[in-house]
Write a protein that holds these residues in place. Structure first.
Motif, mmCIF file in Angstrom:
data_model
loop_
_atom_site.group_PDB
_atom_site.id
_atom_site.type_symbol
_atom_site.label_atom_id
_atom_site.label_comp_id
_atom_site.label_asym_id
_atom_site.label_seq_id
_atom_site.Cartn_x
_atom_site.Cartn_y
_atom_site.Cartn_z
ATOM 1 N N GLU A 180 35.153 49.612 17.034
ATOM 2 C CA GLU A 180 34.740 48.182 17.122
ATOM 3 C C GLU A 180 35.040 47.476 15.895
ATOM 4 O OE1 GLU A 180 30.491 47.875 17.913
ATOM 5 O OE2 GLU A 180 30.437 48.858 19.949
ATOM 6 N N LEU A 181 35.151 48.090 14.643
ATOM 7 C CA LEU A 181 35.399 47.430 13.509
ATOM 8 C C LEU A 181 36.929 46.856 13.672
ATOM 9 C CD1 LEU A 181 34.216 49.361 10.505
ATOM 10 C CD2 LEU A 181 33.302 46.979 11.419
ATOM 11 N N LEU A 182 37.854 47.902 14.386
ATOM 12 C CA LEU A 182 39.340 47.727 14.442
ATOM 13 C C LEU A 182 39.552 46.724 15.546
ATOM 14 C CD1 LEU A 182 40.156 51.372 14.392
ATOM 15 C CD2 LEU A 182 41.049 49.652 12.899
ATOM 16 N N LEU A 183 38.794 46.520 16.573
ATOM 17 C CA LEU A 183 38.719 45.458 17.777
ATOM 18 C C LEU A 183 38.398 44.200 17.029
ATOM 19 C CD1 LEU A 183 37.205 47.666 20.734
ATOM 20 C CD2 LEU A 183 39.475 46.683 20.499
ATOM 21 N N ASP A 184 37.571 44.183 16.078
ATOM 22 C CA ASP A 184 36.996 42.922 15.675
ATOM 23 C C ASP A 184 38.291 42.333 14.853
ATOM 24 O OD1 ASP A 184 34.657 42.276 16.845
ATOM 25 O OD2 ASP A 184 33.618 43.604 15.071
ATOM 26 N N ALA A 185 39.081 43.142 13.942
ATOM 27 C CA ALA A 185 39.936 42.934 13.254
ATOM 28 C C ALA A 185 41.395 42.690 13.882
ATOM 29 C CB ALA A 185 39.983 43.703 11.937
ATOM 30 N N PHE A 186 41.645 43.414 14.744
ATOM 31 C CA PHE A 186 43.031 43.634 15.323
ATOM 32 C C PHE A 186 43.086 43.183 16.810
ATOM 33 C CE2 PHE A 186 42.865 45.980 11.329
ATOM 34 C CZ PHE A 186 44.152 45.959 10.872
ATOM 35 N N GLY A 187 41.937 43.373 17.381
ATOM 36 C CA GLY A 187 42.188 43.161 18.703
ATOM 37 C C GLY A 187 42.063 41.676 19.282
ATOM 38 N N GLU A 188 42.171 41.574 20.774
ATOM 39 C CA GLU A 188 42.139 40.217 21.286
ATOM 40 C C GLU A 188 40.799 39.906 21.597
ATOM 41 O OE1 GLU A 188 44.295 40.542 24.837
ATOM 42 O OE2 GLU A 188 46.300 41.429 23.774
ATOM 43 N N ALA A 189 40.636 38.583 21.603
ATOM 44 C CA ALA A 189 39.362 38.125 21.836
ATOM 45 C C ALA A 189 38.690 38.840 23.201
ATOM 46 C CB ALA A 189 39.469 36.644 21.942
ATOM 47 N N GLY A 190 37.473 38.994 23.186
ATOM 48 C CA GLY A 190 36.857 39.248 24.648
ATOM 49 C C GLY A 190 36.910 40.680 24.959
ATOM 50 N N ARG B 22 36.315 55.576 29.858
ATOM 51 C CA ARG B 22 37.411 56.024 29.654
ATOM 52 C C ARG B 22 38.464 54.755 30.051
ATOM 53 N NH1 ARG B 22 41.090 60.732 32.271
ATOM 54 N NH2 ARG B 22 39.541 61.891 31.203
ATOM 55 N N GLU B 23 37.856 54.146 31.208
ATOM 56 C CA GLU B 23 38.763 52.817 31.605
ATOM 57 C C GLU B 23 38.433 51.720 30.642
ATOM 58 O OE1 GLU B 23 39.065 49.923 35.305
ATOM 59 O OE2 GLU B 23 37.911 51.441 35.381
ATOM 60 N N ALA B 24 37.174 51.487 30.032
ATOM 61 C CA ALA B 24 36.973 50.556 29.225
ATOM 62 C C ALA B 24 37.689 50.706 27.807
ATOM 63 C CB ALA B 24 35.311 50.533 28.910
ATOM 64 N N ALA B 25 37.769 52.070 27.359
ATOM 65 C CA ALA B 25 38.476 52.156 26.078
ATOM 66 C C ALA B 25 39.923 52.209 26.286
ATOM 67 C CB ALA B 25 38.228 53.655 25.609
ATOM 68 N N GLU B 26 40.374 52.376 27.277
ATOM 69 C CA GLU B 26 41.921 52.235 27.755
ATOM 70 C C GLU B 26 42.310 50.689 27.911
ATOM 71 O OE1 GLU B 26 42.462 54.429 30.925
ATOM 72 O OE2 GLU B 26 42.903 56.363 30.258
ATOM 73 N N HIS B 27 41.494 49.771 28.199
ATOM 74 C CA HIS B 27 41.787 48.353 28.280
ATOM 75 C C HIS B 27 41.557 47.926 26.774
ATOM 76 C CE1 HIS B 27 41.723 47.413 32.420
ATOM 77 N NE2 HIS B 27 40.744 47.984 32.707
ATOM 78 N N GLN B 28 40.764 48.325 25.807
ATOM 79 C CA GLN B 28 40.396 47.797 24.691
ATOM 80 C C GLN B 28 41.517 48.304 23.850
ATOM 81 O OE1 GLN B 28 36.368 49.485 24.177
ATOM 82 N NE2 GLN B 28 35.527 47.433 24.747
ATOM 83 N N GLY C 287 53.026 49.039 22.139
ATOM 84 C CA GLY C 287 51.385 48.904 21.779
ATOM 85 C C GLY C 287 50.741 50.310 21.899
ATOM 86 N N TRP C 288 49.676 50.288 22.065
ATOM 87 C CA TRP C 288 48.785 51.628 21.896
ATOM 88 C C TRP C 288 48.089 51.862 23.385
ATOM 89 C CZ3 TRP C 288 49.928 53.682 17.509
ATOM 90 C CH2 TRP C 288 50.506 52.864 16.532
ATOM 91 N N THR C 289 47.918 53.216 23.382
ATOM 92 C CA THR C 289 47.230 53.882 24.506
ATOM 93 C C THR C 289 46.680 54.823 24.238
ATOM 94 O OG1 THR C 289 47.609 54.404 26.776
ATOM 95 C CG2 THR C 289 49.117 55.225 25.498
ATOM 96 N N LEU C 290 45.739 55.771 24.898
ATOM 97 C CA LEU C 290 44.904 56.813 24.626
ATOM 98 C C LEU C 290 45.194 58.026 25.412
ATOM 99 C CD1 LEU C 290 41.473 55.479 23.849
ATOM 100 C CD2 LEU C 290 43.020 56.341 22.214
ATOM 101 N N ARG C 291 45.251 59.077 25.130
ATOM 102 C CA ARG C 291 45.380 60.417 25.685
ATOM 103 C C ARG C 291 44.116 60.966 25.635
ATOM 104 N NH1 ARG C 291 51.617 62.249 23.810
ATOM 105 N NH2 ARG C 291 52.640 60.863 25.022
#
Length: 232
Positions: free
Chosen positions: A22-32, A48-54, A129-133
């Motif tokens: 969440e810290l990373l999303l606040d600093a480096f993520g898109e709004a929302g 899983r789906e939520a994290a992949e979007h984020q 960009g980034w994705t998760l396995r």
């Protein structure tokens, strides 16, 4: 002799004081990015789906992300002594995380805890960009990236009764399949809704004292089918 024979511990917000993803999303993520957490809470999508979007919303190099995480993340002060206590008693301790994962090992290495087993996702670069396995996901269910149900069940099969320590939504299924549960924050209400016996905790000293005093364990609720079950 301790009644519990293995420990399964969440990372973000539990072994680590901060939720680093969440810290990373606040600093480096898109709004929302929070809307995906809200969708999980409403039961509209799995973790899983939520994290992949984020994770797809993150911008920055791996070096930038890791430097930021290491600057701001701090292990709970009582976690390293808890690990030492467990190791003195030959009590296996496994960390399980459904977060972005790449920062966990460096944070542990910095604290001299790099030997701990970690069950988590893998961050990989894809199309700029980034994705998760999900090497520790369920072979059929896609509800979670890291299946904490399987992590708990595997520990029990190898060692015996399992204690789970956690605090959030991603810990729900680990709690359901563990013999005794230590919960705080959002996990408290989740356990109450699921009928999971739990003990409140604030520090790992609380967990240690409770485990030393426990003669019996509640045992897992262990529904036949995980309530987070999702397939394609």
């Amino acid at each position: 002799m301790l009644a519990v024979k293995a420990l399964l511990v969440d990372f973000d917000g539990t072994a680590c004081l901060q939720d680093v993803s969440e810290l990373l999303l606040d600093a480096f993520g898109e709004a929302g990015w929070e809307r995906f957490d809200d969708a999980v809470d409403r039961g509209e999508m799995g973790l899983r789906e939520a994290a992949e979007h984020q994770v797809a919303m993150l911008r920055g190099s791996l070096d930038e992300l890791l430097a930021f995480a290491l600057e701001r993340a701090e292990l709970a002060p009582t976690f390293a002594p808890f690990v030492a206590w467990a190791e003195e008693r030959d009590l296996p301790l496994v960390l399980a995380s459904d977060g972005f994962a790449f920062y966990i090992r460096p944070i542990l290495d910095r604290a001299g805890l790099g030997h701990l087993e970690v069950v988590t996702n893998e961050l990989v670069e894809a199309d700029g960009g980034w994705t998760l396995r999900h090497p520790n996901g369920h072979p059929e269910c896609i509800g979670c990236g890291t299946c904490k149900m399987l992590a708990a069940q595997g520990l029990r099969e190898r060692h015996g009764p399992v204690a789970f320590v956690g605090e959030g939504q991603s810990d729900r299924y680990g709690a359901l399949y563990s013999d005794t549960v230590f919960a705080k924050d959002a996990l408290v209400e989740i356990c109450e809704q699921d009928g999971v016996p739990y003990r409140r905790w604030e520090t790992f000293d609380d967990v240690r004292v409770a485990l030393e005093d426990a003669d019996t364990l509640p045992g897992p609720v262990a529904p036949e089918r995980c309530p987070g079950w999702r397939t394609a």
